[in-house]
Write a protein that holds these residues in place. Structure first.
Motif, PDB file in Angstrom:
ATOM      1  N   ASN A   1       0.945  -1.039  -0.044  1.00 33.55           N
ATOM      2  CA  ASN A   1      -0.012   0.032  -0.168  1.00 33.55           C
ATOM      3  C   ASN A   1       0.757   1.244   0.000  1.00 33.55           C
ATOM      4  O   ASN A   1       1.756   1.402   0.964  1.00 33.55           O
ATOM      5  CB  ASN A   1      -0.675   0.034   1.442  1.00 33.55           C
ATOM      6  CG  ASN A   1      -1.891   1.171   1.340  1.00 33.55           C
ATOM      7  OD1 ASN A   1      -2.663   1.379   0.356  1.00 33.55           O
ATOM      8  ND2 ASN A   1      -1.514   2.264   2.326  1.00 33.55           N
TER       9      ASN A   1
ATOM     10  N   TYR B   1      -3.995   3.121   7.292  1.00 33.96           N
ATOM     11  CA  TYR B   1      -4.393   1.786   6.794  1.00 33.96           C
ATOM     12  C   TYR B   1      -2.846   1.007   6.635  1.00 33.96           C
ATOM     13  O   TYR B   1      -2.611  -0.052   7.093  1.00 33.96           O
ATOM     14  CB  TYR B   1      -5.060   1.806   5.068  1.00 33.96           C
ATOM     15  CG  TYR B   1      -5.153   0.535   4.701  1.00 33.96           C
ATOM     16  CD1 TYR B   1      -5.829  -0.640   5.253  1.00 33.96           C
ATOM     17  CD2 TYR B   1      -4.643   0.337   3.442  1.00 33.96           C
ATOM     18  CE1 TYR B   1      -6.044  -1.800   4.469  1.00 33.96           C
ATOM     19  CE2 TYR B   1      -4.584  -0.997   2.621  1.00 33.96           C
ATOM     20  CZ  TYR B   1      -5.495  -1.968   3.318  1.00 33.96           C
ATOM     21  OH  TYR B   1      -5.659  -3.152   2.659  1.00 33.96           O
TER      22      TYR B   1
ATOM     23  N   TYR C   1      -2.777  12.321  -4.028  1.00 33.42           N
ATOM     24  CA  TYR C   1      -3.638  11.513  -3.876  1.00 33.42           C
ATOM     25  C   TYR C   1      -3.294  10.280  -2.844  1.00 33.42           C
ATOM     26  O   TYR C   1      -4.214   9.746  -2.081  1.00 33.42           O
ATOM     27  CB  TYR C   1      -3.973  10.707  -5.211  1.00 33.42           C
ATOM     28  CG  TYR C   1      -4.940   9.873  -5.458  1.00 33.42           C
ATOM     29  CD1 TYR C   1      -6.048   9.925  -5.758  1.00 33.42           C
ATOM     30  CD2 TYR C   1      -4.750   8.486  -5.166  1.00 33.42           C
ATOM     31  CE1 TYR C   1      -7.117   9.129  -5.646  1.00 33.42           C
ATOM     32  CE2 TYR C   1      -5.664   7.422  -5.131  1.00 33.42           C
ATOM     33  CZ  TYR C   1      -6.944   7.853  -5.361  1.00 33.42           C
ATOM     34  OH  TYR C   1      -7.870   7.088  -5.404  1.00 33.42           O
TER      35      TYR C   1
ATOM     36  N   HIS D   1      -5.946   9.674   0.235  1.00 34.27           N
ATOM     37  CA  HIS D   1      -6.985   8.555   0.054  1.00 34.27           C
ATOM     38  C   HIS D   1      -6.518   7.276   0.738  1.00 34.27           C
ATOM     39  O   HIS D   1      -5.168   7.161   0.769  1.00 34.27           O
ATOM     40  CB  HIS D   1      -7.187   8.039  -1.384  1.00 34.27           C
ATOM     41  CG  HIS D   1      -7.810   9.386  -2.236  1.00 34.27           C
ATOM     42  ND1 HIS D   1      -7.281  10.508  -2.558  1.00 34.27           N
ATOM     43  CD2 HIS D   1      -9.123   9.285  -2.515  1.00 34.27           C
ATOM     44  CE1 HIS D   1      -8.122  11.181  -3.253  1.00 34.27           C
ATOM     45  NE2 HIS D   1      -9.150  10.306  -3.228  1.00 34.27           N
ATOM     46  N   SER D   2      -7.175   6.535   1.158  1.00 37.42           N
ATOM     47  CA  SER D   2      -7.113   5.389   1.979  1.00 37.42           C
ATOM     48  C   SER D   2      -6.959   4.116   0.920  1.00 37.42           C
ATOM     49  O   SER D   2      -7.813   3.898   0.200  1.00 37.42           O
ATOM     50  CB  SER D   2      -7.786   5.169   3.098  1.00 37.42           C
ATOM     51  OG  SER D   2      -7.601   3.789   3.764  1.00 37.42           O
TER      52      SER D   2
ATOM     53  N   ARG E   1      -8.124   1.535   1.985  1.00 39.92           N
ATOM     54  CA  ARG E   1      -9.082   0.626   2.422  1.00 39.92           C
ATOM     55  C   ARG E   1     -10.379   1.050   1.390  1.00 39.92           C
ATOM     56  O   ARG E   1     -11.458   0.158   1.461  1.00 39.92           O
ATOM     57  CB  ARG E   1      -9.588   1.269   3.956  1.00 39.92           C
ATOM     58  CG  ARG E   1      -8.856   0.843   5.081  1.00 39.92           C
ATOM     59  CD  ARG E   1      -9.228   1.217   6.179  1.00 39.92           C
ATOM     60  NE  ARG E   1      -8.540   0.960   7.418  1.00 39.92           N
ATOM     61  CZ  ARG E   1      -7.879   2.024   7.962  1.00 39.92           C
ATOM     62  NH1 ARG E   1      -7.967   3.236   7.621  1.00 39.92           N
ATOM     63  NH2 ARG E   1      -7.079   1.934   8.976  1.00 39.92           N
ATOM     64  N   GLU E   2     -10.203   2.064   0.804  1.00 35.72           N
ATOM     65  CA  GLU E   2     -11.213   2.209  -0.183  1.00 35.72           C
ATOM     66  C   GLU E   2     -11.325   1.746  -1.466  1.00 35.72           C
ATOM     67  O   GLU E   2     -12.075   1.774  -2.456  1.00 35.72           O
ATOM     68  CB  GLU E   2     -11.270   3.848  -0.505  1.00 35.72           C
ATOM     69  CG  GLU E   2     -11.371   4.727   0.773  1.00 35.72           C
ATOM     70  CD  GLU E   2     -11.107   6.221   0.655  1.00 35.72           C
ATOM     71  OE1 GLU E   2     -10.444   6.491  -0.413  1.00 35.72           O
ATOM     72  OE2 GLU E   2     -11.085   6.828   1.606  1.00 35.72           O
ATOM     73  N   GLY E   3     -10.111   0.995  -1.846  1.00 31.59           N
ATOM     74  CA  GLY E   3      -9.957   0.350  -3.000  1.00 31.59           C
ATOM     75  C   GLY E   3      -8.511   0.199  -3.613  1.00 31.59           C
ATOM     76  O   GLY E   3      -7.520   0.263  -2.996  1.00 31.59           O
ATOM     77  N   GLU E   4      -8.288   0.060  -4.650  1.00 35.62           N
ATOM     78  CA  GLU E   4      -7.211  -0.114  -5.377  1.00 35.62           C
ATOM     79  C   GLU E   4      -6.589   1.040  -5.687  1.00 35.62           C
ATOM     80  O   GLU E   4      -6.456   1.665  -6.595  1.00 35.62           O
ATOM     81  CB  GLU E   4      -7.384  -0.890  -6.802  1.00 35.62           C
ATOM     82  CG  GLU E   4      -5.959  -1.223  -7.338  1.00 35.62           C
ATOM     83  CD  GLU E   4      -4.831  -1.872  -6.528  1.00 35.62           C
ATOM     84  OE1 GLU E   4      -3.810  -1.452  -6.473  1.00 35.62           O
ATOM     85  OE2 GLU E   4      -5.129  -2.853  -6.038  1.00 35.62           O
ATOM     86  N   LYS E   5      -5.776   1.676  -4.612  1.00 36.89           N
ATOM     87  CA  LYS E   5      -5.117   2.821  -4.416  1.00 36.89           C
ATOM     88  C   LYS E   5      -4.061   3.076  -5.741  1.00 36.89           C
ATOM     89  O   LYS E   5      -3.854   4.002  -6.219  1.00 36.89           O
ATOM     90  CB  LYS E   5      -4.784   3.216  -3.036  1.00 36.89           C
ATOM     91  CG  LYS E   5      -4.139   4.474  -2.801  1.00 36.89           C
ATOM     92  CD  LYS E   5      -3.745   4.631  -1.502  1.00 36.89           C
ATOM     93  CE  LYS E   5      -2.977   5.722  -1.124  1.00 36.89           C
ATOM     94  NZ  LYS E   5      -2.746   5.907   0.468  1.00 36.89           N
TER      95      LYS E   5
ATOM     96  N   LYS F   1      -5.374   3.601  -9.175  1.00 38.43           N
ATOM     97  CA  LYS F   1      -6.289   4.947  -9.249  1.00 38.43           C
ATOM     98  C   LYS F   1      -5.255   6.252  -8.897  1.00 38.43           C
ATOM     99  O   LYS F   1      -5.464   7.028  -9.597  1.00 38.43           O
ATOM    100  CB  LYS F   1      -7.092   5.109  -8.010  1.00 38.43           C
ATOM    101  CG  LYS F   1      -8.338   4.208  -8.341  1.00 38.43           C
ATOM    102  CD  LYS F   1      -9.233   4.197  -7.018  1.00 38.43           C
ATOM    103  CE  LYS F   1     -10.454   3.460  -7.182  1.00 38.43           C
ATOM    104  NZ  LYS F   1     -11.308   3.271  -6.074  1.00 38.43           N
TER     105      LYS F   1
END
Length: 140
Positions: free
Chosen positions: A6, A33, A59, A63-64, A66-70, A73
């Motif tokens: 991550n 996270y 970004y 953004h975490s 935990r919210e998806g494929e960081k 994105k």
């Protein structure tokens, strides 16, 4: 975590000599996270992005995972490093290391209220992680 990673924007850290070795240190709050990755894993990589990638840094810092494929994105592109970790093509410098120490900060660490009063108003205190260098990789 095994097989996972991550990206996180870290702005508190540095380099020093500890236990007779060069080490990198960085701070992560338990609410993040990335904290579980730091706790469970033994290897870390720090990627310093090239100039012009400030939007990716912003970004990753806002953004975490935990919210998806960081990673996708954010627009980052992974590749395997010789040390066994992952790097990003957008990096100008990547440091691979092995976690050797962790130090939880707490209120008693500070001689006055100035720093905790300014930086720790609602979230928990940082954990300082120290990693000894296993490789420095310059991405061209």
């Amino acid at each position: 975590k095994a097989g996972e990673n991550n990206p996180m924007t870290v702005s508190w850290g540095g380099f020093c000599v500890l236990f007779g070795e060069p080490v990198v240190l960085f701070a992560v709050r338990p609410e993040r996270y990335t904290y579980s990755f730091c706790e469970e894993g033994s290897k870390i990589t720090l990627s310093f992005l090239k100039p012009g990638y400030e939007k990716i840094l912003a970004y990753c810092g806002s953004h975490s995972g935990r919210e998806g494929e960081k990673i996708e994105k954010a627009g980052l592109h992974r590749f395997a490093l010789p040390c066994g970790g992952l790097g990003y093509e957008e990096a100008r410098l990547i440091i691979g290391g092995e976690k050797c120490c962790r130090v939880p900060l707490q209120r008693e660490c500070f001689p006055t209220e100035e720093i905790p009063g300014k930086w720790y108003t609602k979230d928990g205190y940082h954990i300082l992680y120290f990693a000894r260098g296993k490789g420095i990789f310059e991405v061209l």
